[in-house]
Every structure is written in C-alpha cells, then in structure tokens.
Design an enzyme around this catalytic site. Structure first.
Site, PDB file in Angstrom:
ATOM      1  N   ASP A  76       0.839  -1.246   0.091  1.00 36.56           N
ATOM      2  CA  ASP A  76       0.078   0.092   0.086  1.00 36.56           C
ATOM      3  C   ASP A  76       0.756   1.223   0.009  1.00 36.56           C
ATOM      4  O   ASP A  76       2.102   1.224   0.477  1.00 36.56           O
ATOM      5  CB  ASP A  76      -0.806   0.053   1.095  1.00 36.56           C
ATOM      6  N   TYR A 118       6.107  -8.572   9.013  1.00 40.25           N
ATOM      7  CA  TYR A 118       5.686  -7.109   8.752  1.00 40.25           C
ATOM      8  C   TYR A 118       5.798  -6.467  10.096  1.00 40.25           C
ATOM      9  O   TYR A 118       5.702  -7.471  11.213  1.00 40.25           O
ATOM     10  CB  TYR A 118       4.098  -7.051   8.314  1.00 40.25           C
ATOM     11  N   ASP A 171      -7.289   1.271   7.419  1.00 37.94           N
ATOM     12  CA  ASP A 171      -6.006   1.917   7.730  1.00 37.94           C
ATOM     13  C   ASP A 171      -6.210   3.468   7.752  1.00 37.94           C
ATOM     14  O   ASP A 171      -7.181   4.096   7.752  1.00 37.94           O
ATOM     15  CB  ASP A 171      -4.889   1.705   6.700  1.00 37.94           C
ATOM     16  N   ARG A 189      -3.954  -4.927   7.468  1.00 29.62           N
ATOM     17  CA  ARG A 189      -5.113  -3.876   7.730  1.00 29.62           C
ATOM     18  C   ARG A 189      -6.270  -4.780   8.308  1.00 29.62           C
ATOM     19  O   ARG A 189      -6.795  -4.077   9.330  1.00 29.62           O
ATOM     20  CB  ARG A 189      -5.523  -3.186   6.447  1.00 29.62           C
TER      21      ARG A 189
END
Length: 244
Positions: free
Chosen positions: A48, A76, A90, A182
């Site tokens: 993203d 992550y 998000d 997310r």
C-alpha cells in the site's frame, strides 16, 4: 551468427527496494524501467502507498519466478491505533466510528492477538486490488459501492507485541501470502470491542529476502543502470538461498 548484444546484456535478477511512504509499487517499477531503459520488470506483491519496506522487483528472465517468490511467507511490523475504525482499515481514509478505549491490560491485548495464530479465514477489505467482475474493489469503493467478498484461508505462524502505549499497539507478524495486515488490525480491534485501524506498516521480510539488503528508494531514483545491475540478486543465488 553473432548474438544480439541487447539480448546478451539484458539485466536479469531480483532487485530489493526499501519502499518509501506514498510511493506505489507501480512507481518503483516505473523508476527502475526508466533507469535501466528496460521494460521487462515486475514486482512481487503490492505494498500500500502508506507502507514502507521490502518490495521485490523481478527483472528480465527473473519474471518467470515471480509467482514462486510471491507465494512465500512475509514478515511485517506495524502499529494499530485502537478506538478508531476507518473505511479502508488503515489511516488513509475517513473515520467510520470512534469509541472510548478501555484501560486494557497487556494480557487482554495479547489474548486478542493470540486468537489469530495458525490457520483462519480473513475477509479482504473493500479497498484492495482484488477484482470483482474484472474491476478492482478499490475502484468500486471509491464510488461508495460495497460488494460481498469471499473469505479466504490465511495463516499466522508467529507474532510479537513490541510496544503497548494505548491507544497504540506496535507488533510484528509472520504470515502467509495474501494476508491483509489492515484487516488483521481491524479484526483485533473488533474483538477488543473498541475498533482499530492500521496506522503504520513496514514489510521486513519476504521468503528468504530481508529489507536490510534493499536499495533505498532515494538511491533507486539516482542509480545508474550499472548500479542497478550490480545490486541484482542472480537466479543462481536465489536458487541456493531457497535450497533448490
């Protein structure tokens, strides 16, 4: 007959980029194509625009292993902000709901994370690149259209809560291909009863590749073709890394 030197000298390999905020995966590919003056370049897994970290570009013959590289587990680090739910899950969209955040204990927050370990199903967000009848969901979302999305199987192999400073919770997660961090943040917020959204995200690993070996986005923008070629991970090295 001599070989065409353009074919002989064609770049081939994987380039690791440390993506900066607001850069799209397509932006990184476009910059690399411009610097190399070479079109056969793809990327392994969209990040993203708000996210930073490891973006893998496949160049030349390495595009043949794109699907193989994309199928590997990822790691992550991220931050979720409790008490605020957004449309995109998000920080990049409008607030849908705000709730007071109770004074959670570390144990209560950990219990919410622990629910999402091992295999489970995750419903992709509307703001995603998944297509419905050939149209990306994010384009429908922009028009205010919401459609039913199929839940899909994902898994988490490990997680760590690295900082708790309510309403913020920092975490690390090791997960499968196709995992939406997310949605992970959103679902944990729902389970805690106050809602949450993802406020920061960084990809640190994909398969055997880690971000500490990556070229910065700033360096990519000024790199010469020779700089990029010297930074490529060859197909032979990738084969050895993967134990093939």
């Amino acid at each position: 007959m001599s070989q065409n030197p353009l074919i002989t000298d064609a770049p081939c390999g994987v380039l690791l980029i440390d993506k900066e905020p607001d850069m799209t995966s397509h932006d990184a590919v476009a910059i690399c194509r411009r610097q190399l003056k070479f079109k056969k370049i793809g990327h392994c897994g969209t990040l993203d625009p708000m996210a930073t970290g490891l973006l893998m570009l496949v160049i030349g013959k390495a595009t043949k292993i794109q699907d193989l590289l994309m199928s590997e587990d990822k790691e992550y680090t991220g931050t979720m902000t409790l008490g605020i739910t957004t449309g995109s899950q998000d920080k990049e969209s409008d607030i849908v709901e705000e709730k007071e955040v109770p004074p959670f204990t570390d144990e209560e927050i950990d219990a919410a994370f622990k629910k999402y370990v091992g295999p489970f199903e995750q419903t992709p967000p509307m703001v995603s690149a998944i297509k419905k009848n050939g149209v990306p969901l994010y384009k429908l979302a922009r028009k205010g259209i919401e459609v039913e999305r199929k839940a899909r199987a994902v898994y988490v192999t490990d997680y760590e809560i690295t900082r708790t400073a309510v309403p913020e919770v920092d975490f690390k997660v090791n997960c499968s291909k196709g995992f939406y961090v997310r949605t992970y943040a959103h679902d944990i917020g729902q389970d805690l009863g106050c809602g949450a959204h993802l406020s920061a995200l960084r990809r640190t690993r994909s398969g055997k590749f880690t971000v500490d070996r990556a070229m910065t986005a700033a360096d990519l923008k000024t790199a010469t073709a020779e700089d990029i070629k010297n930074s490529l991970i060859s197909l032979a090295e990738i084969s050895l890394m993967r134990g093939a």
